[in-house]
Design a protein around this motif. Sequence first.
Motif, short mmCIF file in Angstrom:
data_model
loop_
_atom_site.label_atom_id
_atom_site.label_comp_id
_atom_site.label_asym_id
_atom_site.label_seq_id
_atom_site.Cartn_x
_atom_site.Cartn_y
_atom_site.Cartn_z
N VAL A 217 0.86 -1.18 0.00
CA VAL A 217 0.00 0.00 0.00
C VAL A 217 0.90 1.24 0.00
O VAL A 217 2.07 1.16 0.40
CB VAL A 217 -0.95 0.01 1.22
N PRO A 218 0.38 2.38 -0.44
CA PRO A 218 1.25 3.57 -0.58
C PRO A 218 1.99 3.99 0.67
O PRO A 218 3.15 4.39 0.61
CB PRO A 218 0.26 4.66 -1.04
N ARG A 219 1.35 3.91 1.86
CA ARG A 219 2.01 4.41 3.06
C ARG A 219 3.21 3.57 3.46
O ARG A 219 3.99 3.98 4.32
CB ARG A 219 1.02 4.50 4.22
N LYS A 220 3.38 2.41 2.83
CA LYS A 220 4.55 1.58 3.10
C LYS A 220 5.77 2.01 2.29
O LYS A 220 6.85 1.42 2.43
CB LYS A 220 4.24 0.11 2.82
N GLY A 221 5.61 3.03 1.44
CA GLY A 221 6.75 3.53 0.68
C GLY A 221 7.16 2.68 -0.50
O GLY A 221 8.30 2.75 -0.96
N ILE A 222 6.21 1.91 -1.04
CA ILE A 222 6.53 1.01 -2.15
C ILE A 222 7.03 1.79 -3.38
O ILE A 222 7.96 1.36 -4.07
CB ILE A 222 5.31 0.14 -2.53
N GLU A 223 6.41 2.94 -3.65
CA GLU A 223 6.82 3.73 -4.82
C GLU A 223 8.28 4.16 -4.72
O GLU A 223 9.00 4.20 -5.71
CB GLU A 223 5.91 4.96 -4.98
N TRP A 224 8.72 4.49 -3.51
CA TRP A 224 10.13 4.86 -3.33
C TRP A 224 11.03 3.69 -3.69
O TRP A 224 12.09 3.87 -4.31
CB TRP A 224 10.39 5.30 -1.89
#
Length: 377
Positions: A217-224
């Motif tokens: 999920v986004p808040r886990k920093g996957i995009e980074w």
Amino acid sequence: MRILQVTHYTLPHYGGIEVVVENLARQLAQRGHAVRVLSSRAGGAAQEERHGVEFVRVSAWNPLERYAVPYPLFAPSLIPQAARLARWADIVHGHGFLYQSTLVALGIARIQGRPTVLTEYAGFVRYPRRVWNALQLVAIHTLGRLAVALADVVIVHGMRAHDLIRRLAGSSKAVRLIPLGVDTERFHPAAPEERVGIRRALGWDDRPRVLFVGRLVPRKGIEWLLDALDPRYELVLCGRGEMTPPARHGLRIYRSPDDTTLLRIYQAADLFILPSHSEGAFPLAAQQALACGLPVIAVYDPLYDPYVHPEVVRWVPPDPTAIREAIRELLDELAGPRKEERRRKAREWACARLSLTHYIDQHLLIYDLLQTNRRKG
């Protein structure tokens, strides 16, 4: 002692709370207590026994998981099941102060005169959508406040949740800060020759593997992490969630691996990466990685300070370039003579500072005190 644990999901539905409840229930059963767990039915049988623990699961609807909101809506049968199990129990322990299962079980337990315990994990969790944040704040100040009022003791694992609970409850409520614990007997490094065999069985080549375990999920920093991909290593993501990263060279995804496979992945990886934010405490997945001898790179959060030290965790800012450089530097270090020293220090820290034994002991002290008070009352 007969102990009822109540949660929203249980394994095999994977998540941090699910793992914590599994560990707590299993360890309590191993110490001779009768333990039952009540949850929603998501991927598991309606009733089963595992590790000496009886699991009872109620049908539920999960419309919000597509938005990365883990909030099952229980069938009405939750009420009679909670009433039956609360009558059986000496202690009723709910996990997560906003979940229907917690509120129903704690409310019924209070009516029946059973001692009640509540564990809250993260407090307020920031989502990308403003509407979820607004609804969450309303829920915290209504449902959350009610759950806190229904509990005799509230347990938290980090200061963010502690401060929120204290504001909701006032100074009279018993709030206990207990650091999470990892099962260091189960999570352990593999011997060098065993590790080679595990990597071969997983189909991995000789490239270093950088591991993330958690909800996608986004808040886990996957995009980074995706922006930090580098040809020098393969990024391994383990978890489930709304994000479905596109197939890329240097990216491997395991969707909800079973317990045995997850342990093997920890043992086969080279380092662990923790880019998340809005965690309630140092995540259990990172603690499991340390127990398996993996050095950790993490986006810094002051809430992690009671758990770990720069000796075993390398802090980075929330920036893909900084994350990529930190991974490169640590991989260079692990390719040299300090590899075994770094792995040994990670393991020793987990065994000395993040013991599951201490975690269970603290829970039993609370349960025993509540039982004593009940008998006196």
